[in-house]
Design a protein around this motif. Sequence first.
Motif, mmCIF file in Angstrom:
data_model
loop_
_atom_site.group_PDB
_atom_site.id
_atom_site.type_symbol
_atom_site.label_atom_id
_atom_site.label_comp_id
_atom_site.label_asym_id
_atom_site.label_seq_id
_atom_site.Cartn_x
_atom_site.Cartn_y
_atom_site.Cartn_z
ATOM 1 N N LYS A 198 -1.213 -0.294 0.941
ATOM 2 C CA LYS A 198 0.103 -0.560 1.495
ATOM 3 C C LYS A 198 1.064 0.521 1.042
ATOM 4 O O LYS A 198 0.850 1.184 0.043
ATOM 5 N N THR A 199 2.107 0.702 1.822
ATOM 6 C CA THR A 199 3.157 1.646 1.476
ATOM 7 C C THR A 199 4.484 0.889 1.412
ATOM 8 O O THR A 199 4.675 -0.093 2.130
ATOM 9 N N ASP A 200 5.370 1.329 0.545
ATOM 10 C CA ASP A 200 6.653 0.638 0.406
ATOM 11 C C ASP A 200 7.584 0.901 1.584
ATOM 12 O O ASP A 200 8.301 0.018 2.023
ATOM 13 N N TYR A 201 7.572 2.145 2.096
ATOM 14 C CA TYR A 201 8.509 2.532 3.164
ATOM 15 C C TYR A 201 7.754 3.252 4.277
ATOM 16 O O TYR A 201 7.282 4.368 4.102
ATOM 17 N N TRP A 202 7.664 2.620 5.430
ATOM 18 C CA TRP A 202 6.937 3.150 6.591
ATOM 19 C C TRP A 202 7.924 3.402 7.716
ATOM 20 O O TRP A 202 8.728 2.539 8.070
ATOM 21 N N HIS B 110 4.444 -1.999 4.373
ATOM 22 C CA HIS B 110 3.550 -1.848 5.524
ATOM 23 C C HIS B 110 2.106 -1.646 5.060
ATOM 24 O O HIS B 110 1.839 -0.868 4.155
ATOM 25 N N MET B 111 1.182 -2.342 5.671
ATOM 26 C CA MET B 111 -0.235 -2.172 5.367
ATOM 27 C C MET B 111 -0.780 -0.984 6.158
ATOM 28 O O MET B 111 -0.797 -1.011 7.384
ATOM 29 N N ILE B 112 -1.208 0.054 5.443
ATOM 30 C CA ILE B 112 -1.787 1.246 6.072
ATOM 31 C C ILE B 112 -3.227 0.968 6.474
ATOM 32 O O ILE B 112 -3.709 1.430 7.491
#
Length: 86
Positions: free
Chosen positions: A22-26, A15-17
């Motif tokens: 980006k984060t792997d797990y949102w 997921h693009m914050i």
Amino acid sequence: DYIGSFKIEDKEENHMISDEEKTDYWMKFNNNYGIYDYNNDGGYGIQFNRNLDTEGNVYMDRVAAEKVYKLAPVGTQVIIQKEFNY
């Protein structure tokens, strides 16, 4: 101190914050807040502070976020409190 009870509304990998992060797990909760891994060298453990830099999000280290992501389906209840004593 109890902050609130919410449900995981959506989940997304990679997921693009922001435009650059980006984060792997949102895991989205309460409309636009997230529980997610914060990819820095030391990790944050688990942090929540709606008045500081987290802006209401819950940061976890990558290993913990991956476990929660895989175990908690959309609709899972999330209880947020200021401190948790094991």
